[in-house]
Scaffold this active site. Structure first.
Site, short mmCIF file in Angstrom:
data_model
loop_
_atom_site.label_atom_id
_atom_site.label_comp_id
_atom_site.label_asym_id
_atom_site.label_seq_id
_atom_site.Cartn_x
_atom_site.Cartn_y
_atom_site.Cartn_z
CE1 TYR A 37 21.70 2.79 -66.80
CE2 TYR A 37 23.00 4.66 -67.57
CZ TYR A 37 22.20 4.07 -66.62
OH TYR A 37 21.90 4.76 -65.47
CB SER B 271 25.73 14.65 -74.63
OG SER B 271 26.52 14.90 -73.50
CB ALA B 272 24.78 18.30 -70.68
CE1 TYR C 148 29.37 10.69 -76.70
CE2 TYR C 148 29.89 12.40 -75.10
CZ TYR C 148 29.01 11.47 -75.61
OH TYR C 148 27.77 11.34 -75.06
CE LYS D 124 26.04 11.49 -78.23
NZ LYS D 124 25.05 10.51 -78.67
CG ASN E 122 26.68 13.60 -65.62
OD1 ASN E 122 26.51 14.69 -66.17
ND2 ASN E 122 27.87 13.11 -65.39
N1 UFG Z 1 34.79 11.06 -61.78
C1 UFG Z 1 35.70 10.70 -60.80
N2 UFG Z 1 36.19 9.43 -60.85
C2 UFG Z 1 35.82 8.51 -61.81
C3 UFG Z 1 34.89 8.91 -62.79
C4 UFG Z 1 34.40 10.20 -62.75
O1 UFG Z 1 36.06 11.48 -59.92
O2 UFG Z 1 36.34 7.38 -61.79
C5 UFG Z 1 34.21 12.42 -61.72
C6 UFG Z 1 34.47 13.27 -62.94
O3 UFG Z 1 35.71 13.95 -62.83
C7 UFG Z 1 33.26 14.19 -62.94
C8 UFG Z 1 32.15 13.33 -62.35
O4 UFG Z 1 32.81 12.28 -61.64
O5 UFG Z 1 33.47 15.29 -62.10
C9 UFG Z 1 31.25 12.69 -63.40
O6 UFG Z 1 32.06 12.01 -64.35
P1 UFG Z 1 31.44 10.98 -65.40
O7 UFG Z 1 32.58 10.40 -66.18
O8 UFG Z 1 30.51 10.03 -64.72
O9 UFG Z 1 30.55 11.89 -66.32
P2 UFG Z 1 30.96 13.18 -67.18
O10 UFG Z 1 30.29 14.35 -66.51
O11 UFG Z 1 32.40 13.28 -67.42
O12 UFG Z 1 30.35 12.84 -68.58
C10 UFG Z 1 29.05 12.40 -68.70
C11 UFG Z 1 28.93 11.36 -69.80
C12 UFG Z 1 29.17 11.96 -71.15
C13 UFG Z 1 28.36 13.18 -71.32
C14 UFG Z 1 28.57 14.15 -70.19
C15 UFG Z 1 27.67 15.35 -70.32
O13 UFG Z 1 29.86 10.34 -69.61
O14 UFG Z 1 28.81 11.02 -72.12
O15 UFG Z 1 28.27 13.51 -68.98
O16 UFG Z 1 28.01 16.32 -69.38
F1 UFG Z 1 28.68 13.78 -72.48
#
Ligand code: UFG
Length: 308
Positions: free
Chosen positions: A13, A129-130, A153, A157, A183
């Protein structure tokens, strides 16, 4: 000045957007990807969008059987440096299978370091990653924020960043940029490349996209009891094309002969809640995004966004 760059994980991606950005400005690329979480069509589309050809090596950087081929191909390519984006990236999976995450992510990075050293091309841009920050900082977070990743994970990093810093200390010729992504979301304006994960999406945006097109019934919003403005989690969503430009800028920075290792945040500098993201996606797609509030997801933090 155009450069010769190895892109590990270039069919994925983020990698595919980085390739289009770099090739469009005249860089010559060698993509190494095992296509375990990428589609071969991505390569055709990178060629189509950048109007240029690219060499692709289908190999697994973490497989010892592939190492000799990879070292040889990188040396023969005579690169100026590399961008390393290859690796596993599902947080939940990393908790269930930590050895696999440490093997693949750290093994791949070490192979890239060895190959670049052998090719005497000691420029390395790392896809960090953050997530390395964890939950201990006050927002907005800048690069001097404390690091405390909360899952395997994130620790891969963090450990790779530390390995790269040790290498920069051991040999003053190394030039290293650790790009700490917040993100990444969105897709190339052509719609020809984008995020298309295998299986059930882990991340918010691909999940919302699948709800919007009717592939899934509804989104689960993981928690509405966080200490945030509407109770849902807050993140910094950066457009993937802006993120790709950040990689080009990192290469330009290294081309100025900057030595040592540096950490750089790549974020938009603004936090949005899950509920705000759902409302915005609904408006932009003109589709309904049904959702339900479910319990918090293990390992999630309330809020993180980058300093601008
Ligand atoms: N979320 C939902 N429902 C979902 C998926 C996510 O409510 O089905 C929420 C999560 O709880 C979070 C937000 O949406 O509050 C973002 O979640 P993501 O899974 O999209 O992203 P993350 O912030 O958990 O993690 C991402 C990347 C990681 C990276 C991280 C860095 O997936 O690889 O950002 O902060 F390490």
């Amino acid at each position: 000045m155009s450069q010769r760059v190895v892109i590990a994980g270039g069919a994925g991606y983020i990698g595919s957007h980085v390739c289009v950005e770099l090739m469009s400005r005249g860089d010559t690329l060698l993509i190494i990807d095992d296509f375990s979480n990428a589609h071969p069509e991505a390569i055709d589309r990178i060629r189509e969008l950048s109007n240029a050809n690219v060499v692709v090596l289908k190999r697994d950087l973490a497989d010892p059987m592939h190492k000799a081929d990879i070292l040889e191909a990188i040396k023969a390519f005579r690169p100026d440096g590399a961008i390393h984006l290859a690796g596993l990236k599902a947080v939940g999976e990393s908790v269930a299978e930590p050895e696999r995450y440490y093997n693949v992510n750290i093994g791949s990075a070490l192979t890239m370091i060895e190959a670049l050293k052998a090719a005497n091309a000691k420029k390395f841009v790392f896809s960090s990653s953050a997530t390395v920050y964890g939950d201990g900082n006050t927002n907005p977070v800048n690069e001097s924020g404390g690091t405390a990743p909360t899952n395997p994970y994130g620790r891969t990093k963090f450990f790779i960043e530390e390995i790269l810093k040790d290498i920069a200390i051991s040999d003053a010729d190394w030039q290293i940029v650790n790009l700490r992504y917040f993100n990444p979301v969105g897709a190339h304006p052509s719609g020809r490349i984008g995020e298309d994960p295998n299986g059930i999406p882990n991340n918010l945006f691909p999940f919302m996209a699948q709800v919007a097109v009717g592939k899934r019934d509804k989104l689960s919003v993981f928690g509405n009891d966080y200490p945030t403005r509407d109770g849902s989690g807050v993140r910094d969503y950066i457009h993937v094309c802006d993120l790709a430009k950040g990689h080009a800028a990192a290469l330009d920075y290294l081309a100025e002969d900057k030595k040592g290792a540096i950490d750089i945040n790549l974020g938009a500098g603004k936090g949005y809640s899950v509920l705000e993201a759902v409302a915005a996606f609904k408006r932009a797609s003109n589709r309904d995004i049904p959702f339900e509030i479910t319990p918090r997801r293990d390992g999630d933090i309330a809020e993180i966004y980058a300093a601008s």
